[in-house]
Design an enzyme around this catalytic site. Sequence first.
Site, mmCIF file in Angstrom:
data_model
loop_
_atom_site.group_PDB
_atom_site.id
_atom_site.type_symbol
_atom_site.label_atom_id
_atom_site.label_comp_id
_atom_site.label_asym_id
_atom_site.label_seq_id
_atom_site.Cartn_x
_atom_site.Cartn_y
_atom_site.Cartn_z
ATOM 1 N N HIS A 42 0.819 -1.210 -0.095
ATOM 2 C CA HIS A 42 -0.065 0.014 0.071
ATOM 3 C C HIS A 42 0.823 1.248 0.067
ATOM 4 O O HIS A 42 0.291 2.444 0.148
ATOM 5 C CB HIS A 42 -0.959 0.024 1.235
ATOM 6 N N GLN A 143 -2.000 -13.520 5.206
ATOM 7 C CA GLN A 143 -2.887 -12.614 5.741
ATOM 8 C C GLN A 143 -4.398 -13.175 5.342
ATOM 9 O O GLN A 143 -4.506 -13.616 4.228
ATOM 10 C CB GLN A 143 -3.030 -11.234 5.105
ATOM 11 N N GLU A 145 -7.883 -12.350 4.898
ATOM 12 C CA GLU A 145 -8.638 -11.064 4.480
ATOM 13 C C GLU A 145 -10.062 -11.332 3.736
ATOM 14 O O GLU A 145 -10.687 -10.364 3.041
ATOM 15 C CB GLU A 145 -7.672 -10.217 3.809
ATOM 16 N N ALA A 170 -10.258 -4.795 7.700
ATOM 17 C CA ALA A 170 -10.755 -3.972 6.693
ATOM 18 C C ALA A 170 -11.273 -4.590 5.519
ATOM 19 O O ALA A 170 -12.341 -4.590 4.984
ATOM 20 C CB ALA A 170 -9.761 -2.761 6.183
ATOM 21 N N ASP A 171 -10.486 -5.412 4.957
ATOM 22 C CA ASP A 171 -10.575 -6.162 3.672
ATOM 23 C C ASP A 171 -11.551 -7.457 3.954
ATOM 24 O O ASP A 171 -12.316 -8.002 3.417
ATOM 25 C CB ASP A 171 -9.319 -6.668 3.032
#
Length: 247
Positions: A42, A143, A145, A170-171
Amino acid sequence: MKTSNSSISRAQIGTFIKSSSVHVIEILGLTSLNFGVLDAEHAPLDRSTLDLLMLAGRAASWPLIVRIPNTAASTILSVLDIGAAGLLVPHVDSAHQARSVVEKARYRGGERGFSSSPRAARYGTLNMQQCLNAADNTLIIAQIESEAAVESIEDILAVDGIDGIFIGRADLALSFGLDDPKHALITRVTESAMERARSAGKIAGIAVGNIEERDTYAALGANWIVVGSDQSLLRQAAQAAASSQVV
């Protein structure tokens, strides 16, 4: 939930690095943070920038993990060759994906191309066996997600070479059709995922935005916690200083 000092002391605490300044690495390396995560997913960190930041991390004796932007073999190879202490791998939805990442990060039984010239091999001063052994010990964290990842979490944790999981709330919320990473459903899923990671004897990781969240999740068993980023830590400290001005 009340947090004991022991729950914090048992957890490894780090932060994301989103800026390209080697001075930030030097400064954070002087703190008690256990590690940093260079956020190549990101933040605008290309290979040359990652290389310089990794050099600063070595100079500061501060371990740096890289959150990779993709799982291409060339990406994993370059990140490990420059000396990353490990990989944080976004969007791992299945055991098949997890196994593929491990194979790309390994020489033995894997696909990683060998060279004795990069920093990871101490510029030719390590012999081949030492390089192979070091690669076998590379930290790899998947991760979680998505709803699919949650459903496959035990299979992902069972993959040899996956050291643990990291919850991307968040995802994860988006995957469930939600717009709040602190929604009760996401909290329940997160706590369940961390419990399964701990039961497997592996890393139960999470990103949090502040000290209060850090303490809450440490009490719930998170043992690898990323608190904000260099950007947020700077902004919060600056805002606190401005808010404390005497009129």
